[in-house]
Write a protein that holds these residues in place. Structure first.
Motif, mmCIF file in Angstrom:
data_model
loop_
_atom_site.group_PDB
_atom_site.id
_atom_site.type_symbol
_atom_site.label_atom_id
_atom_site.label_comp_id
_atom_site.label_asym_id
_atom_site.label_seq_id
_atom_site.Cartn_x
_atom_site.Cartn_y
_atom_site.Cartn_z
ATOM 1 N N PHE A 194 0.854 -1.179 0.000
ATOM 2 C CA PHE A 194 0.000 0.000 0.000
ATOM 3 C C PHE A 194 0.894 1.235 0.000
ATOM 4 N N ASN A 195 0.318 2.329 -0.416
ATOM 5 C CA ASN A 195 1.017 3.607 -0.444
ATOM 6 C C ASN A 195 0.679 4.362 0.837
ATOM 7 N N SER A 196 1.696 4.582 1.674
ATOM 8 C CA SER A 196 1.455 5.208 2.989
ATOM 9 C C SER A 196 0.887 6.619 2.844
ATOM 10 N N ASN A 197 1.328 7.361 1.835
ATOM 11 C CA ASN A 197 0.810 8.727 1.652
ATOM 12 C C ASN A 197 -0.667 8.710 1.278
ATOM 13 N N ASP A 198 -1.039 7.781 0.363
ATOM 14 C CA ASP A 198 -2.453 7.684 -0.020
ATOM 15 C C ASP A 198 -3.305 7.264 1.170
ATOM 16 N N LEU A 199 -2.765 6.345 1.990
ATOM 17 C CA LEU A 199 -3.514 5.896 3.155
ATOM 18 C C LEU A 199 -3.700 7.032 4.167
ATOM 19 N N ARG A 200 -2.645 7.837 4.351
ATOM 20 C CA ARG A 200 -2.734 8.957 5.301
ATOM 21 C C ARG A 200 -3.785 9.975 4.844
ATOM 22 N N LEU A 201 -3.804 10.266 3.546
ATOM 23 C CA LEU A 201 -4.797 11.209 3.026
ATOM 24 C C LEU A 201 -6.211 10.657 3.166
ATOM 25 N N PHE A 202 -6.344 9.341 2.964
ATOM 26 C CA PHE A 202 -7.663 8.714 3.096
ATOM 27 C C PHE A 202 -8.178 8.818 4.534
ATOM 28 N N VAL A 203 -7.276 8.571 5.503
ATOM 29 C CA VAL A 203 -7.680 8.643 6.908
ATOM 30 C C VAL A 203 -8.058 10.071 7.284
ATOM 31 N N GLN A 204 -7.250 11.041 6.872
ATOM 32 C CA GLN A 204 -7.510 12.433 7.236
ATOM 33 C C GLN A 204 -8.821 12.943 6.646
ATOM 34 N N SER A 205 -9.150 12.453 5.460
ATOM 35 C CA SER A 205 -10.384 12.923 4.825
ATOM 36 C C SER A 205 -11.630 12.227 5.359
ATOM 37 N N ASN A 206 -11.474 11.082 6.028
ATOM 38 C CA ASN A 206 -12.633 10.327 6.493
ATOM 39 C C ASN A 206 -12.779 10.294 8.013
ATOM 40 N N ILE A 207 -11.765 10.790 8.742
ATOM 41 C CA ILE A 207 -11.819 10.724 10.205
ATOM 42 C C ILE A 207 -12.960 11.563 10.767
ATOM 43 N N THR A 208 -13.293 12.645 10.080
ATOM 44 C CA THR A 208 -14.378 13.501 10.567
ATOM 45 C C THR A 208 -15.751 12.873 10.350
ATOM 46 N N LYS A 209 -15.827 11.827 9.552
ATOM 47 C CA LYS A 209 -17.104 11.182 9.255
ATOM 48 C C LYS A 209 -17.442 10.078 10.256
ATOM 49 N N MET A 210 -16.522 9.790 11.193
ATOM 50 C CA MET A 210 -16.757 8.717 12.152
ATOM 51 C C MET A 210 -17.798 9.132 13.178
ATOM 52 N N ASN A 211 -18.562 8.139 13.663
ATOM 53 C CA ASN A 211 -19.466 8.411 14.774
ATOM 54 C C ASN A 211 -18.697 8.304 16.098
ATOM 55 N N ILE A 212 -19.386 8.442 17.213
ATOM 56 C CA ILE A 212 -18.706 8.489 18.507
ATOM 57 C C ILE A 212 -18.009 7.165 18.812
ATOM 58 N N GLN A 213 -18.676 6.052 18.571
ATOM 59 C CA GLN A 213 -18.083 4.757 18.875
ATOM 60 C C GLN A 213 -16.861 4.477 17.985
ATOM 61 N N GLN A 214 -16.994 4.771 16.692
ATOM 62 C CA GLN A 214 -15.871 4.556 15.778
ATOM 63 C C GLN A 214 -14.682 5.431 16.150
ATOM 64 N N LYS A 215 -14.972 6.677 16.532
ATOM 65 C CA LYS A 215 -13.879 7.582 16.908
ATOM 66 C C LYS A 215 -13.181 7.092 18.171
ATOM 67 N N HIS A 216 -13.944 6.522 19.115
ATOM 68 C CA HIS A 216 -13.345 6.001 20.345
ATOM 69 C C HIS A 216 -12.416 4.816 20.031
ATOM 70 N N VAL A 217 -12.860 3.920 19.176
ATOM 71 C CA VAL A 217 -12.024 2.778 18.799
ATOM 72 C C VAL A 217 -10.764 3.251 18.089
ATOM 73 N N TYR A 218 -10.905 4.200 17.163
ATOM 74 C CA TYR A 218 -9.747 4.710 16.423
ATOM 75 C C TYR A 218 -8.735 5.352 17.361
ATOM 76 N N ASP A 219 -9.196 6.191 18.278
ATOM 77 C CA ASP A 219 -8.282 6.869 19.197
ATOM 78 C C ASP A 219 -7.585 5.865 20.113
ATOM 79 N N THR A 220 -8.320 4.835 20.556
ATOM 80 C CA THR A 220 -7.716 3.826 21.444
ATOM 81 C C THR A 220 -6.605 3.075 20.733
ATOM 82 N N ILE A 221 -6.847 2.685 19.478
ATOM 83 C CA ILE A 221 -5.839 1.938 18.708
ATOM 84 C C ILE A 221 -4.622 2.805 18.431
ATOM 85 N N MET A 222 -4.830 4.041 18.023
ATOM 86 C CA MET A 222 -3.708 4.912 17.701
ATOM 87 C C MET A 222 -2.891 5.231 18.949
ATOM 88 N N GLN A 223 -3.552 5.396 20.107
ATOM 89 C CA GLN A 223 -2.822 5.667 21.341
ATOM 90 C C GLN A 223 -1.980 4.464 21.751
#
Length: 670
Positions: A630-659
């Motif tokens: 995979f292309n890390s730059n394309d993946l980073r852009l995909f995450v940044q453009s879609n992170i605001t679309k997450m609901n509360i539960q999805q955002k909690h899971v994402y933050d827990t994994i990244m932390q």
């Protein structure tokens, strides 16, 4: 519906109805043959109790114990006499290697493909029919064309006097039939004669317009690549047939089985042609031409690929078509106590309508000349017998004669037979099935100095024996080296000393010097067997034969052992020119070690080999490679453009994994 008088009686505008009728017609043909084949297989299945097989010594033991024959023999076997069965295909491949053993490499390989546009086919169609509506006509015409091309080669000597030949018929899924032909010539084709027989260039339109039309219509590959990315030959955006080829001013013989044919560029007096593809005109040159014989192409007006064979390895090409199975994948819960070869064969079958018609008409799948005669090899009182309840005691009391025991008796009474090796007997004697004995041939070429002896082209083949069957393997080794033995005891007798084992006799005759038998066994397998089979054989030899220098054998045949791994990595890397690497050899060693552990519970180090690097195995993990591609730059852009679309539960899971990743900590289960 009458199969031979099938006709479409519909108006031209009813295209959907026509397609449905054709589909039903094709299904009707396949169903017809499936019923025929099922009846034949059912006869074999329902007669298993009447026709049981077991080695003679095992039958004797059962009679001596309790006369119980219920557990003797294989429950359901599919014999080699059934055309198309795995045993039959394996025997045919082994027979092919007899020609190589006796006559060396084949000279020519020919692929002859049916042309549905032949006048012989079109002139016999009813009004409104196409060639896809009458597979019976296509099969009949192609059968006659095959006989015609073989007559041209054998009787009219278009390539020279023929010593022997073999061919097999094959279908590629829904495609038309084509024949793969191997030709051995009396006078070998020399490199300077190749251009006189084979051409890979577009002919001169002015000098020979008929040949020009045939070549442009039938012998141009594709085009594929940038001109047509959807071509069937395209795999991973590259042509699997390696077209377009490179321009070559003269023919060059290579060491991979086939030469590089002359393909002159337009600047070097090479010709070009314009073909129509997808409603547009495309100009092609000699790089796209499939090698052909001008004479055969003009006579048959079909795709006839002719190749000069520069190595015995080219025989693998025809044998793989004989031995390959269906593309069907099956799974299920099997009864470990039941072994049913017939069910396995039926579940793995793929039958096209073209093949069904060919088999219904009983046209031959394989033809060859000269004949190959199979001669048995077995230990004393270890021959295979066929019995039922009625004749059980009679057969147990008197072991049946085989070609091997008949050979011993022949050497006792015939002074000429004692000069022959076991495999040479079929040239001078015929096997009479009824009395089960050899008789002198009455036709053929008279042998000088031996009145009443005639010789033919028949080739004897001793059945192969796996090295795991130790004593029988060494018995076979003696049979291919000792002339005119009169008994099993005489085979074990060397200089008046009766050896206890056949291995000891081989050692006294210096047949096992420097582990030559292991080397010759792997060498023979490297010519005809697939890499998976060679790896299995190598593992068995390491585990059971204990060669004195296994590393020498590995270094000699490691390329053949890892050949399929190289091909797989070429496809994965999309690079047909990729060379074999240490990682590929390491992967082969890991597979061999796993098999040695299953056979003898020993690692390669214990067997005198090097230690494989199992950490390197991850490089060949397809899932791991897929996840890492995979292309890390394309993946980073995909995450940044879609992170605001997450609901509360999805955002909690994402933050827990990244932390957890940032802290290099393990995730806690809720």
């Amino acid at each position: 519906m009458n199969f031979y008088s099938y006709r479409l009686m519909v108006r031209p505008q009813e295209q959907n109805y026509i397609l449905r009728c054709r589909k039903l017609y094709h299904q009707y043909i396949v169903d017809m043959y499936v019923k025929i084949e099922t009846e034949r297989l059912n006869f074999i299945r329902f007669n298993q109790a009447k026709l049981r097989s077991e080695q003679y010594i095992h039958l004797q033991d059962a009679i001596a114990n309790d006369a119980n024959i219920n557990d003797i023999g294989r429950l359901t076997i599919l014999p080699s006499s059934y055309i198309g069965s795995p045993r039959n295909m394996n025997e045919y491949a082994q027979d092919a290697m007899c020609y190589v053993r006796k006559y060396g490499r084949p000279d020519l390989f020919i692929k002859f493909t049916c042309n549905p546009q032949w006048d012989d086919i079109k002139n016999n169609l009813f009004a409104g029919q196409s060639t896809t509506d009458r597979h019976d006509i296509t099969a009949r015409v192609f059968r006659q064309k095959c006989k015609a091309i073989m007559d041209l080669i054998e009787k009219l000597y278009v390539f020279g006097e023929v010593r022997c030949h073999m061919y097999s018929i094959e279908w590629q899924k829904r495609g038309l039939a084509h024949a793969h032909i191997l030709i051995w010539l009396v006078h070998k084709v020399t490199p300077d004669q190749i251009d006189n027989l084979i051409s890979a260039e577009i002919p001169n339109h002015t000098a020979d317009p008929e040949l020009f039309q045939v070549v442009v219509k039938n012998m141009i590959h594709g085009p594929c690549g940038e001109l047509n990315m959807n071509s069937p030959c395209m795999i991973d955006e590259k042509c699997s047939k390696r077209y377009p080829r490179q321009f070559t001013s003269g023919t060059i013989t290579g060491n991979d089985g086939y030469p590089l044919y002359r393909r002159r560029s337009p600047n070097d007096n090479g010709k070009t042609a314009t073909i129509r593809m997808h409603n547009q005109e495309v100009e092609v040159d000699n790089r796209w031409v499939v090698p052909y014989c001008p004479l055969l192409s003009k006579i048959f007006n079909a795709h006839i690929n002719v190749e000069y064979c520069n190595s015995v390895k080219s025989i693998k090409y025809i044998c793989k078509y004989v031995n390959k199975g269906s593309d069907m994948a099956i799974f299920g819960v099997a009864d470990e106590n039941r072994y049913d070869e017939i069910t396995q064969y039926q579940m793995s079958r793929y039958i096209s309508s073209n093949e069904a018609v060919w088999r219904i008409m009983s046209f031959p799948m394989h033809e060859r000349y000269p004949a190959v005669v199979h001669v048995a090899v077995h230990l004393e009182n270890d021959q295979r017998v066929y019995f039922n309840v009625a004749n059980l005691l009679e057969i147990a009391a008197q072991p049946p004669a085989t070609t091997l025991t008949a050979f011993f008796k022949l050497c006792e009474t015939d002074t000429f037979a004692i000069t022959l090796l076991y495999s040479e007997v079929p040239q001078y004697y015929t096997w009479n099935v009824s009395p089960k004995k050899f008789q002198r041939r009455k036709q053929g070429t008279a042998v000088h100095g031996h009145p009443g002896i005639f010789q033919t082209d028949a080739i004897g083949r001793i059945y192969t024996v796996h090295p795991n069957n130790v004593e029988c393997f060494y018995l076979r080794l003696l049979l291919v080296n000792v002339n005119g033995p009169k008994s099993f005891q005489e085979l074990r007798t060397v200089n008046g000393h009766l050896c206890e084992t056949y291995r000891e006799a081989c050692q006294l005759l210096h047949l096992l010097k420097d582990e030559a038998h292991c080397d010759s066994t792997i060498h023979d397998a490297s010519i005809w067997a697939h890499p998976q089979q060679i790896r299995m054989l190598f593992a068995v030899i390491l585990s059971t034969c204990m060669p004195s220098n296994p590393l020498e054998l590995w270094n000699k045949y490691k390329h053949n052992i890892a050949e399929d791994i190289l091909i797989r990595m070429r496809h994965h890397a999309r690079n047909p020119d990729l060379l074999i690497t240490l990682e590929m050899y390491n992967e082969a060693l890991i597979i061999i070690e796993d098999r040695c552990l299953r056979i003898a519970n020993k690692t390669l180090v214990q067997l005198g080999m090097t230690v494989p690097n199992r950490d390197m195995h991850d490089l060949f993990d397809r899932e791991l490679q897929r996840e890492q591609e995979f292309n890390s730059n394309d993946l980073r852009l995909f995450v940044q453009s879609n992170i605001t679309k997450m609901n509360i539960q999805q955002k909690h899971v994402y933050d827990t994994i990244m932390q957890a990743i940032s802290n290099n900590a393990e995730l806690q289960k809720p």
